[in-house]
Design an enzyme around this catalytic site. Structure first.
Site, mmCIF file in Angstrom:
data_model
loop_
_atom_site.group_PDB
_atom_site.id
_atom_site.type_symbol
_atom_site.label_atom_id
_atom_site.label_comp_id
_atom_site.label_asym_id
_atom_site.label_seq_id
_atom_site.Cartn_x
_atom_site.Cartn_y
_atom_site.Cartn_z
ATOM 1 N N GLY A 32 -35.330 -15.816 6.074
ATOM 2 C CA GLY A 32 -34.018 -15.134 6.681
ATOM 3 C C GLY A 32 -33.590 -13.920 6.088
ATOM 4 O O GLY A 32 -34.149 -13.525 5.310
ATOM 5 N N ASP B 283 -40.174 -21.800 3.880
ATOM 6 C CA ASP B 283 -39.299 -21.671 5.052
ATOM 7 C C ASP B 283 -40.065 -22.636 6.094
ATOM 8 O O ASP B 283 -41.170 -23.211 5.943
ATOM 9 C CB ASP B 283 -39.219 -20.528 5.824
ATOM 10 N N TYR C 9 -19.522 -24.594 12.080
ATOM 11 C CA TYR C 9 -20.008 -23.836 10.777
ATOM 12 C C TYR C 9 -18.865 -23.971 9.625
ATOM 13 O O TYR C 9 -19.336 -24.488 8.563
ATOM 14 C CB TYR C 9 -20.580 -22.617 11.281
#
Ligand code: AKB
Length: 318
Positions: free
Chosen positions: A11, A34, A142
């Site tokens: 990321g 990942d 979030y």
């Protein structure tokens, strides 16, 4: 000797953090993982393995087998993507955190970094110079997951001795790996579109002030916090980190100094409402005092750097 696991190495943050950590601790002591393939410089410079943070058993085995001493858990669904799949995003974000907290509790990997965000604040929070401790009523999934995560981190520190450390990242600006699914992503997209097309359609209104930070500063501060003397850390939830605050219009004006023909059209979409609930500027004095938070980049040198690097990147690709 530290042996470090980075979860989410493909990321925006992970792809830069791994390389920096390998420079400090040695290539073979930094394990990159990942569920997606990382950039070649990560898989070729040290250990990389596909690993799903949601798979608790495998994660624990990996940590024990490789004698990991610290973990950076960067796996998350960001703010705008999370609004499209609220229950799934909550499940992923919370399970990813809980798995790493439990692994830290059960193994020798006691030191855990987990990123929080300015999304922990909400529309009822004071918008300017937002204090560390203030009203926190996030209204995005979030933000709710980040606030809950901070509380869990502090709880595991107090109850089980997990060495939990965290910062509330502002929007992060970088050229190596683009972010995906965040509300602050405009501040990265604008540079790529400026270099490629001299034109950008912005999904936030021109006067939306948000705090941002250049990735070099974010990485430096993250490692600084992880290396800080535990006795000096007065907070085990998450530290405010201010960076630099600007609007899309101010950023475009700075870009225009390099590219006079650059133009921007503002077409706010659903992300505007998310941004409107976030602070415009942040007070990070506690982080400065406790572990020496610093920032080297202002808007001007960040823009110079971004345009130069993206130019190089796009031109070498052709
Ligand atoms: C997002 O926009 O979701 C992130 C953040 C501020 O945490 N960049």
């Amino acid at each position: 000797m530290e042996r470090i696991l980075v979860i989410g190495c493909s990321g925006q943050i992970g792809s830069e953090l791994v390389l920096e950590l390998r420079g400090i601790y040695g290539n073979h002591n930094v394990f990159a993982t990942d569920i997606k393939t990382p950039p070649l410089e990560i898989s070729e410079s040290g250990p990389f393995q596909i690993l799903d943070v949601l798979d608790y058993k495998n994660l624990l085995h990996f940590v024990v087998r490789n004698k990991i001493t610290q973990v950076y858990n960067l796996a998350a669904v960001l703010s705008s993507n999370a609004e499209k799949i609220p229950l799934q995003a909550w499940d992923i974000n919370m399970r990813a955190l809980m798995n790493t907290l439990q692994v830290a509790r059960k193994s020798e990997a006691k030191k855990l970094f987990w990123p929080s965000s300015i999304a922990v604040f909400g529309p009822s929070t004071p918008r300017h110079n937002t204090p560390q401790l203030t009203i926190m009523e996030p209204n995005t999934v979030y933000g709710i997951s980040k606030l809950a995560g901070e509380r869990w981190g502090e709880y595991f520190f107090t109850k089980y001795g997990v060495d939990f450390r965290s910062v509330r990242y502002p929007g992060l600006i970088s050229y190596k790996t683009e972010p995906g699914g965040g509300t602050t992503d405009y501040a990265v997209e604008i540079f790529f579109d400026a270099v490629k097309n001299n034109y950008y359609e912005c999904f936030l209104s021109e006067n939306t002030t948000l705090p941002m930070m250049f990735m070099d500063d974010a990485i430096k501060n993250t490692i600084r916090l992880m290396e800080a003397d535990p006795e000096k850390l007065s907070l085990r939830s998450s530290y405010n980190m201010a960076g630099i605050s600007f609007t899309p219009k101010e950023l475009a004006t700075e870009i225009k100094k390099h590219k006079p023909d650059f133009s921007v059209v503002y077409k706010p979409d659903f992300r505007q409402k998310i941004a409107d609930g976030w602070p415009a500027s942040i007070d990070d004095s506690i982080a400065r005092k406790d572990w020496g938070l610093i920032d080297d980049y202002d808007v001007k040198n960040m823009v110079d750097h971004m345009l130069k690097k993206i130019d190089e990147k796009l031109n070498t690709k052709q």
